[in-house]
Write an enzyme that holds these catalytic residues in place. Structure first.
Site, PDB file in Angstrom:
ATOM      1  N   GLY A 154      15.923  -2.109   2.137  1.00 17.73           N
ATOM      2  CA  GLY A 154      14.306  -2.990   1.985  1.00 17.73           C
ATOM      3  C   GLY A 154      14.232  -2.676   0.697  1.00 17.73           C
ATOM      4  N   GLY A 192      10.814  -4.830  -1.821  1.00 12.77           N
ATOM      5  CA  GLY A 192       9.280  -5.659  -1.365  1.00 12.77           C
ATOM      6  C   GLY A 192       8.908  -5.710  -2.859  1.00 12.77           C
ATOM      7  N   GLY A 193       7.412  -6.157  -3.340  1.00 12.61           N
ATOM      8  CA  GLY A 193       6.967  -5.982  -4.619  1.00 12.61           C
ATOM      9  C   GLY A 193       6.815  -4.958  -5.285  1.00 12.61           C
ATOM     10  N   MET A 194       6.786  -3.938  -5.250  1.00 10.38           N
ATOM     11  CA  MET A 194       6.608  -2.888  -5.368  1.00 10.38           C
ATOM     12  C   MET A 194       7.774  -1.779  -5.892  1.00 10.38           C
ATOM     13  SD  MET A 194       3.294  -0.833  -4.588  1.00 10.38           S
ATOM     14  CE  MET A 194       3.563   0.517  -6.105  1.00 10.38           C
ATOM     15  N   LYS A 213      12.183   5.670  -2.528  1.00  9.25           N
ATOM     16  CA  LYS A 213      11.638   4.292  -2.432  1.00  9.25           C
ATOM     17  C   LYS A 213      11.465   4.126  -4.199  1.00  9.25           C
ATOM     18  CE  LYS A 213       7.696   1.443  -1.810  1.00  9.25           C
ATOM     19  NZ  LYS A 213       6.382   1.692  -0.891  1.00  9.25           N
ATOM     20  N   ASP A 226      -5.312   0.199   1.466  1.00  6.37           N
ATOM     21  CA  ASP A 226      -4.023  -1.153   1.661  1.00  6.37           C
ATOM     22  C   ASP A 226      -3.077  -0.834   3.669  1.00  6.37           C
ATOM     23  OD1 ASP A 226      -0.748  -2.127   0.627  1.00  6.37           O
ATOM     24  OD2 ASP A 226      -2.059  -2.854   1.606  1.00  6.37           O
TER      25      ASP A 226
END
Length: 790
Positions: A18, A20-22, A40, A144
């Site tokens: 994956g 994503g923005g982070m 992550k 969130d």
């Protein structure tokens, strides 16, 4: 970091799964433990920050560590488990459990944005609400919540991702997905009106976001499905949502009402908390879902009760009119506790939900089992004695034949058993422990027939049987169940497996309840050594075991060791979780209690006040845990001779307890008892006597004539009569107490002997010296007999 493919010499990155923005998420293997994990990797800076800004980097890293510790402390079946965190080559990383499944956003995409089946929507709603109820009790707000952060696993379980980390988005500098720079906290389609306006948010903001998620998976569209970002925000703030059944007419009425309640524009218009949401769903779903979707049945983890220690009935005070020594119930179940005190912090025997812990304690006790809610369940299923599923008969064994191979159980049978198991958990949540025990026993028998005695599902059901026995006061039977589960898990999973250690820790807990503290100490010490070896000294389960060990050391009279151990745990929890985390405060409460037993009342008072202040800030002034800590402040004030201050505090507590619980609740009466004691210490004996009589009458009506608290109040009546010179009346009250304790506890019990000493003292005051001497001799002989027999 990707070049080396190895983080900190331990986590081997295998495949990026994956982005994503982070940052990125990688499938990896923990080479130290040989398990698959997800790693992550978080980008520490956005483009608007200068990399030379060392102060910003320092603040960011500290915030990351704090939030990661919070995430790692969350132990619930509905929250993604965080195993580890750190920094490697300038990149912050989290090590999490590897989840197999799809997030809700992916499920909608794969379904071409068609809504999910109604039973799935209801099941997802209940599981997410249960997870939110737990995390909100810990003071954690997600901020969130959205479909991409909610995973539906292949076994049917639902997990919320990125708890505790979502808040990093604002600090790191990412903006919302509608600006084109990536996903961050507060995605507009799921933001609450108070988030949009920049106001203070609390747990009810998460409930609004959950309403947006449920609206979308039930109808196929978000509540404000507009192309323009500003229009979406204005819609959340000003526009009533279109009722769900205008999109999808077959949705049940209760589901539409529930979602629209969640989407109230003001926090006050929404349900009070996620626990209320769970109760509403459980009450409605059996009549609304009309059945369960087919699914693959899987093992289900035990339910973990709420983290706040249950209130423990109290026992008798020591002889003499003085405030008795500091109480401490043995574990989280009824034990010997002087009535003038509130319950002390319970050892966190049940692995959390944090409570307390979770604890229970609770920190799922079978945390490595494969699944949690395999299929949607009907809370009333299986409670009428009717068995509608196909039952697997035991294999037929003919004389002289080879052992018959166990038939493979049907998916239908396993699905029904999983549903019934969940029904038992729901009964436990409601405090209906006897009924829960019956359900779990029935499921355990069927699982043993279908799967075998040592199958993880069978042992999970036996574990729940043990827990219900413990909660209903059947400690000896609970001990046999937990010992059986521990042995079975050791055979199948190994001695150091977390599930094995959980069962062994429950065994120690019940041994303590039975007064077998030396044996409990041996088990706790063994479990602690295994947890430190396999999980590390600062793992939440390790610290929980050390907390329990500290408590048990106190029961063994090893007060200095108990104090040092509890202080070490409190320091570790403050470092890892924060000074005001509920678990930290539970252990600080334990530290204060041990300080009191050591006679260090000034130190105990200071620590209790710290706990009371922190709990008031975290939970609110009227929360039971806050009130319990304030009660202990009163105990310390009385011990220090500051009874006028104690009296004022108890008056406030009586008012608060009455407001929260009602005038006849045991906790209200305990506060009134403390008020009466301090009236006596100020020599206001007429008022003290009247207060004691009123409390005694209420306790007799509510708890029964022979309840330990009632007897304590009756003894307090006798004390007041004696101080007023009414010794003949006092003698009658003392004898009532002594006879009841002889009958309930046995004539050689320490409390019964103390009551006979009270009676002898009263005889002396009446000039009946020969009778008094004879009674003193009788008590001394019984004490020698007890000492001789150990």
């Amino acid at each position: 970091m990707a070049d080396t493919r190895l983080i900190q010499g331990r986590y081997r990155l295998l495949e990026r799964i994956g982005r994503g923005g982070m940052g990125e998420v990688w499938r990896a293997v923990d080479e130290s433990l040989g398990r698959s994990v997800a790693v992550k990797c978080l980008k520490p800076l956005g483009p608007q920050h200068n990399r030379s800004d060392e102060n910003f980097v320092k603040v960011l890293r500290e915030r990351f560590r704090r939030e990661a510790r919070v995430a790692a402390s969350l132990q619930h079946r509905g929250v993604t488990v965080v195993h580890d965190f750190g920094e490697s080559d300038g990149v912050l990383f989290l090590v999490m459990e590897l989840l197999e499944g799809r997030n809700l956003s992916q499920l909608l995409e794969e379904n071409k944005q068609a809504p999910l089946p109604v039973p799935d929507v209801v099941d997802i709603a209940e599981q997410v609400a249960d997870a939110l109820a737990y995390t909100h009790r810990q003071g954690i707000v997600h901020r969130d919540l959205k479909p991409a952060n909610i995973m539906r696993l292949t076994d049917g379980a639902v997990k919320i991702c990125d708890f505790g980390i979502a808040r990093l988005g604002a600090d790191i500098g990412f903006t919302s997905r509608l600006t084109g720079t990536g996903i961050a906290m507060g995605t507009p389609h799921y933001m609450s009106p108070e988030q949009i306006s920049g106001a203070e948010v609390d747990h009810r903001s998460d409930l609004y976001s959950l309403g947006c998620v449920l609206y979308e998976i039930a109808t196929g569209v978000p509540p404000f499905d507009l192309d323009d970002a500003w229009a979406v925000l204005v819609g959340h703030r000003d526009t009533p949502p279109v009722p769900l059944r205008e999109h999808r007419s077959e949705l049940p009425d209760f589901l539409e009402r529930l979602v629209l309640d969640l989407l109230a524009k003001t926090p006050e218009g929404r349900p009070d908390d996620a626990a209320e949401l769970c109760h509403r769903i459980a009450a409605e779903r059996s009549g609304t879902t009309g059945g369960h979707p087919a699914g693959v049945p899987v093992p289900v983890l035990p339910y973990v009760p709420p983290q706040h220690p249950p209130r423990v009935p109290a026992q008798a005070t020591p002889p003499g009119h003085s405030q008795p020594g500091h109480p401490h119930p043995d574990h989280s179940h009824p034990g010997h506790t002087p009535s003038v005190h509130p319950p002390a912090p319970s050892p966190e025997s049940r692995l959390p939900d944090w409570t307390r812990g979770m604890t229970t304690g609770h920190k799922a006790a079978g945390s490595s089992l494969a699944a949690l809610h395999a299929t949607p369940y009907d809370p009333t299923a299986g409670l009428t004695g009717e068995w509608t599923s196909p039952v697997m008969p035991p294999p037929v064994q003919l004389p002289g034949a080879a052992p018959a191979e166990r038939p493979t159980p049907s998916p239908e049978l396993l699905s029904v058993l999983a549903s019934r198991h969940n029904a038992g958990l729901s009964l436990g949540r409601l405090g209906r422990w006897d009924e829960a025990g019956e359900v779990h026993r029935a499921v355990a028998e069927e699982r043993e027939r279908a799967l075998g005695a040592d199958h993880p599902d069978t042992l999970t059901s036996r574990y729940e049987v043990g827990f219900t026995l413990s909660r209903t006061g059947n400690a000896a039977d609970a001990l046999r169940e937990f010992a059986h589960v521990a042995d079975g898990r050791e055979r199948t999973l190994g001695p150091d497996h977390p599930d094995t250690l959980a069962a062994r820790q429950e065994t120690a807990y019940v041994l303590g309840r039975l007064g077998r503290h030396a044996e409990a100490h041996q088990v706790y010490a063994s479990v602690l050594a295994a947890r430190e070896r396999t999980m590390g000294p600062d793992h939440p389960d390790t610290l929980r075991c050390r907390h329990n060990l500290a408590f048990n050391l106190g029961r063994l009279g090893r007060l200095e060791e108990s104090y040092r151990t509890a202080q070490d745990v409190a320091d570790a929890r403050a470092r890892l979780l924060g000074a005001t985390h509920p678990d930290t405060l539970v252990t600080k409460y334990e530290v204060a209690y041990t300080l009191g037993r050591l006679g260090r009342w000034s130190d105990a008072l200071h620590t209790y006040r710290e706990v009371a202040t922190a709990r008031g800030a975290v939970f609110g002034a009227d929360h039971p845990d806050t009130l319990a800590a304030r009660y202990e402040v009163g105990i310390c004030l009385g011990r220090l001779g500051r009874s006028a201050e104690a009296l004022d505090l108890y008056r406030e507590l009586v008012a608060a307890r009455t407001r929260v619980h009602g005038p006849a609740h045991p906790e209200t009466l305990r506060a009134r008892h403390g008020l009466g004691v301090n009236l006596g210490r100020l020599a206001r004996w007429e008022e003290a006597l009247q207060e004691s009589r009123d409390v005694c009458a209420l306790r007799e009506r509510v708890l029964g004539a022979d309840h330990p608290d009632t007897l304590v109040s009756r003894r307090e009546v006798a004390v007041g009569l004696g101080w007023l010179g009414r010794w003949a009346d006092a003698l009658g009250a003392y004898r009532q107490v002594a006879e009841a304790r002889d009958r309930v506890l046995g004539p050689a019990h320490p409390d019964a002997l103390a009551s006979r000493n009270d009676e002898a003292h009263c005889l002396e005051q009446l000039g009946r010296h020969a009778e008094a001497v004879e009674l003193y001799r009788h008590v001394a002989a019984l004490r020698r007999q007890v000492a001789a027999t150990g």
